[in-house]
Design a protein around this motif. Structure first.
Motif, PDB file in Angstrom:
ATOM      1  N   ASP A   1       3.010   7.743   7.350  1.00  0.00           N
ATOM      2  CA  ASP A   1       3.153   9.183   7.559  1.00  0.00           C
ATOM      3  C   ASP A   1       1.925   9.916   7.008  1.00  0.00           C
ATOM      4  OD1 ASP A   1       3.461   9.225   4.799  1.00  0.00           O
ATOM      5  OD2 ASP A   1       5.645   9.287   4.907  1.00  0.00           O
ATOM      6  N   SER A   2       1.928  11.214   7.145  1.00  0.00           N
ATOM      7  CA  SER A   2       0.750  12.005   6.770  1.00  0.00           C
ATOM      8  C   SER A   2       0.483  11.951   5.273  1.00  0.00           C
ATOM      9  CB  SER A   2       0.941  13.457   7.223  1.00  0.00           C
ATOM     10  OG  SER A   2       2.115  14.009   6.634  1.00  0.00           O
ATOM     11  N   TYR A   3       1.540  11.906   4.458  1.00  0.00           N
ATOM     12  CA  TYR A   3       1.316  11.856   3.014  1.00  0.00           C
ATOM     13  C   TYR A   3       0.642  10.538   2.616  1.00  0.00           C
ATOM     14  CZ  TYR A   3       2.153  11.512  -1.976  1.00  0.00           C
ATOM     15  OH  TYR A   3       1.993  11.355  -3.340  1.00  0.00           O
ATOM     16  N   ILE A   4       1.138   9.433   3.172  1.00  0.00           N
ATOM     17  CA  ILE A   4       0.547   8.136   2.841  1.00  0.00           C
ATOM     18  C   ILE A   4      -0.912   8.106   3.299  1.00  0.00           C
ATOM     19  CG2 ILE A   4       0.713   5.648   3.171  1.00  0.00           C
ATOM     20  CD1 ILE A   4       2.975   6.806   1.526  1.00  0.00           C
ATOM     21  N   ASN A   5      -1.190   8.568   4.505  1.00  0.00           N
ATOM     22  CA  ASN A   5      -2.564   8.563   5.000  1.00  0.00           C
ATOM     23  C   ASN A   5      -3.475   9.448   4.163  1.00  0.00           C
ATOM     24  OD1 ASN A   5      -2.594   6.738   7.238  1.00  0.00           O
ATOM     25  ND2 ASN A   5      -1.394   8.213   8.407  1.00  0.00           N
ATOM     26  N   SER A   6      -2.932  10.504   3.572  1.00  0.00           N
ATOM     27  CA  SER A   6      -3.766  11.375   2.737  1.00  0.00           C
ATOM     28  C   SER A   6      -4.158  10.706   1.435  1.00  0.00           C
ATOM     29  CB  SER A   6      -3.015  12.678   2.444  1.00  0.00           C
ATOM     30  OG  SER A   6      -1.868  12.439   1.626  1.00  0.00           O
ATOM     31  N   ARG A   7      -3.419   9.689   1.005  1.00  0.00           N
ATOM     32  CA  ARG A   7      -3.732   8.968  -0.230  1.00  0.00           C
ATOM     33  C   ARG A   7      -4.697   7.814  -0.002  1.00  0.00           C
ATOM     34  NH1 ARG A   7      -2.621  11.779  -4.475  1.00  0.00           N
ATOM     35  NH2 ARG A   7      -2.812   9.835  -5.640  1.00  0.00           N
ATOM     36  N   LEU A   8      -5.035   7.511   1.242  1.00  0.00           N
ATOM     37  CA  LEU A   8      -5.876   6.358   1.557  1.00  0.00           C
ATOM     38  C   LEU A   8      -7.335   6.772   1.654  1.00  0.00           C
ATOM     39  CD1 LEU A   8      -3.755   4.563   4.338  1.00  0.00           C
ATOM     40  CD2 LEU A   8      -3.570   4.387   1.845  1.00  0.00           C
TER      41      LEU A   8
ATOM     42  N   GLN B   1      -4.264   6.358  -6.103  1.00  0.00           N
ATOM     43  CA  GLN B   1      -5.282   6.413  -5.065  1.00  0.00           C
ATOM     44  C   GLN B   1      -5.455   5.008  -4.510  1.00  0.00           C
ATOM     45  OE1 GLN B   1      -6.898   9.540  -4.599  1.00  0.00           O
ATOM     46  NE2 GLN B   1      -7.614   8.738  -2.662  1.00  0.00           N
ATOM     47  N   VAL B   2      -5.493   4.872  -3.188  1.00  0.00           N
ATOM     48  CA  VAL B   2      -5.552   3.564  -2.542  1.00  0.00           C
ATOM     49  C   VAL B   2      -6.840   3.475  -1.733  1.00  0.00           C
ATOM     50  CG1 VAL B   2      -4.406   1.934  -1.009  1.00  0.00           C
ATOM     51  CG2 VAL B   2      -3.039   3.495  -2.404  1.00  0.00           C
ATOM     52  N   HIS B   3      -7.664   2.484  -2.070  1.00  0.00           N
ATOM     53  CA  HIS B   3      -8.895   2.220  -1.335  1.00  0.00           C
ATOM     54  C   HIS B   3      -8.651   1.037  -0.394  1.00  0.00           C
ATOM     55  CE1 HIS B   3     -11.772   4.775  -3.676  1.00  0.00           C
ATOM     56  NE2 HIS B   3     -10.767   4.712  -4.546  1.00  0.00           N
ATOM     57  N   ILE B   4      -9.001   1.204   0.867  1.00  0.00           N
ATOM     58  CA  ILE B   4      -8.794   0.170   1.876  1.00  0.00           C
ATOM     59  C   ILE B   4     -10.160  -0.332   2.329  1.00  0.00           C
ATOM     60  CG2 ILE B   4      -7.683  -0.432   4.047  1.00  0.00           C
ATOM     61  CD1 ILE B   4      -5.732   0.573   1.956  1.00  0.00           C
ATOM     62  N   LEU B   5     -10.412  -1.615   2.166  1.00  0.00           N
ATOM     63  CA  LEU B   5     -11.599  -2.251   2.738  1.00  0.00           C
ATOM     64  C   LEU B   5     -11.131  -3.069   3.942  1.00  0.00           C
ATOM     65  CD1 LEU B   5     -14.666  -2.652   2.354  1.00  0.00           C
ATOM     66  CD2 LEU B   5     -14.132  -4.746   1.115  1.00  0.00           C
ATOM     67  N   SER B   6     -11.261  -2.481   5.116  1.00  0.00           N
ATOM     68  CA  SER B   6     -10.708  -3.088   6.325  1.00  0.00           C
ATOM     69  C   SER B   6     -11.819  -3.775   7.106  1.00  0.00           C
ATOM     70  CB  SER B   6     -10.024  -2.025   7.194  1.00  0.00           C
ATOM     71  OG  SER B   6      -9.462  -2.607   8.346  1.00  0.00           O
ATOM     72  N   CYS B   7     -11.596  -5.046   7.416  1.00  0.00           N
ATOM     73  CA  CYS B   7     -12.608  -5.848   8.107  1.00  0.00           C
ATOM     74  C   CYS B   7     -12.126  -6.389   9.451  1.00  0.00           C
ATOM     75  CB  CYS B   7     -13.031  -7.032   7.240  1.00  0.00           C
ATOM     76  SG  CYS B   7     -13.436  -6.623   5.535  1.00  0.00           S
TER      77      CYS B   7
ATOM     78  N   ILE C   1       0.836  -1.203   0.000  1.00  0.00           N
ATOM     79  CA  ILE C   1       0.000   0.000   0.000  1.00  0.00           C
ATOM     80  C   ILE C   1       0.867   1.247   0.000  1.00  0.00           C
ATOM     81  CG2 ILE C   1      -1.615   1.319   1.429  1.00  0.00           C
ATOM     82  CD1 ILE C   1      -2.869  -1.353   2.249  1.00  0.00           C
ATOM     83  N   LYS C   2       1.912   1.242   0.811  1.00  0.00           N
ATOM     84  CA  LYS C   2       2.820   2.394   0.846  1.00  0.00           C
ATOM     85  C   LYS C   2       3.492   2.605  -0.499  1.00  0.00           C
ATOM     86  CE  LYS C   2       6.961   4.180   3.135  1.00  0.00           C
ATOM     87  NZ  LYS C   2       7.987   3.963   4.189  1.00  0.00           N
ATOM     88  N   LYS C   3       3.900   1.525  -1.155  1.00  0.00           N
ATOM     89  CA  LYS C   3       4.543   1.644  -2.455  1.00  0.00           C
ATOM     90  C   LYS C   3       3.588   2.236  -3.482  1.00  0.00           C
ATOM     91  CE  LYS C   3       7.729   1.001  -5.566  1.00  0.00           C
ATOM     92  NZ  LYS C   3       8.974   1.795  -5.577  1.00  0.00           N
ATOM     93  N   SER C   4       2.323   1.802  -3.465  1.00  0.00           N
ATOM     94  CA  SER C   4       1.346   2.331  -4.414  1.00  0.00           C
ATOM     95  C   SER C   4       1.074   3.809  -4.153  1.00  0.00           C
ATOM     96  CB  SER C   4       0.047   1.523  -4.328  1.00  0.00           C
ATOM     97  OG  SER C   4       0.261   0.172  -4.677  1.00  0.00           O
TER      98      SER C   4
END
Length: 300
Positions: A57-64, A39-45, A30-33
């Motif tokens: 970090d903040s940049y990675i979280n902003s892309r999720l 844009q990274v969509h997370i379906l967390s269960c 996910i970090k690499k993408s």
């Protein structure tokens, strides 16, 4: 290694176990993408949003773009936070996306989805999800889609695991030896033979991946030097090997079905005084001796 996993579109199946967890590798992908501008969509269960975002970090979280199925997956609280269609509705909503550019969709995890959805429904949805770039046509300029699916394969039988494996363009089976993690990568490319690779790696606290050298071959063959080898033939009630005398007795034995030269001479040349046998045949009234009509006695 990460570049090879994300080089192809479609489904990337991460198969982990109790001993070798795969969520860290999922977050590294996910970090690499995200660093590549996707844009990274997370379906967390299985974990909360706070726990999943921890370490980025903040940049990675902003892309999720986070889709939470952990807090209220079936919308029992009626607060409006959960997706109205449940897990299947959330997946189908991802299939209807119109975002331009490449997108990565991370499913954490497929094992949770298999417990709440039929296997056939999940496979059909995953196929539609991973082939968006080839199914929407020229009117919707959707880029390449990467679907990262984490599977705890020890929880499932060979049927669901085999079905998901047949959908995946890339399979990553996690293992290791001597406290070193390894990833066996199987890549399936169209009109090409599947390729196999094995990488040894470690993941840093910020989810950066570092490749390592594998353990020595002698350590792989004997991971525990204190383990004593047990002879499986030590407590048998019969012998698997013959002694020298037993082999000589076996070789000198003449079997009854063997036609030796002595038997042949005895049958062809009778000795003087040896009794001979003769067969006397006297036909009865019902014997048919007419060779021209051998079926005469059948009254046809």
């Amino acid at each position: 290694m990460l570049e090879s996993l994300l080089a192809l579109g479609g489904l990337v199946l991460l198969r982990d176990s109790v001993e070798w967890e795969g969520r860290s590798l999922l977050k590294a992908l996910i970090k690499k993408s995200a660093l590549c501008g996707e844009q990274v969509h997370i379906l967390s269960c299985e974990v909360s949003e706070e726990e999943f975002r921890e370490g980025f970090d903040s940049y990675i979280n902003s892309r999720l773009v986070y889709h939470d199925l952990f807090r209220d997956p079936l919308n029992w609280s009626k607060t409006g936070e959960a997706h109205p269609g449940g897990p299947l509705g959330a997946l189908r909503a991802m299939c209807r996306r119109t975002d331009p550019g490449p997108v990565t969709i991370a499913l954490d995890s497929l094992s949770w989805l298999l417990l709440h959805l039929p296997c056939t429904t999940l496979c059909q949805t995953l196929h539609a999800l991973s082939h968006q770039d080839s199914c929407l046509g020229d009117s919707s300029p959707v880029g390449q889609v990467h679907v990262l699916g984490l599977l705890h394969e020890e929880l499932h039988g060979p049927g669901p695991v085999g079905a998901l494996s047949s959908l995946a363009q890339t399979e990553v089976t996690l293992g290791g030896a001597m406290d070193r993690a390894s990833a066996h990568i199987l890549c399936r490319r169209p009109q090409q033979c599947p390729t196999h690779q094995t990488h040894w790696f470690s993941i840093l606290p910020d989810f950066s991946l570092v490749l390592q050298e594998g353990p020595p071959l002698e350590l792989k063959a004997n991971p525990d030097p204190h383990t004593s080898l047990v002879d499986p033939t030590s407590h048998l009630t019969f012998n698997l090997h013959l002694s020298k005398k037993e082999r000589e007795a076996r070789d000198s034995l003449t079997l009854p079905f063997q036609f030796s030269s002595e038997k042949q001479q005895a049958l062809l040349h009778s000795r003087p005084g040896q009794a001979t046998s003769h067969i006397f045949y006297e036909p009865d009234a019902y014997d048919d001796l007419d060779q021209e009509d051998p079926d005469d006695d059948l009254d046809i």
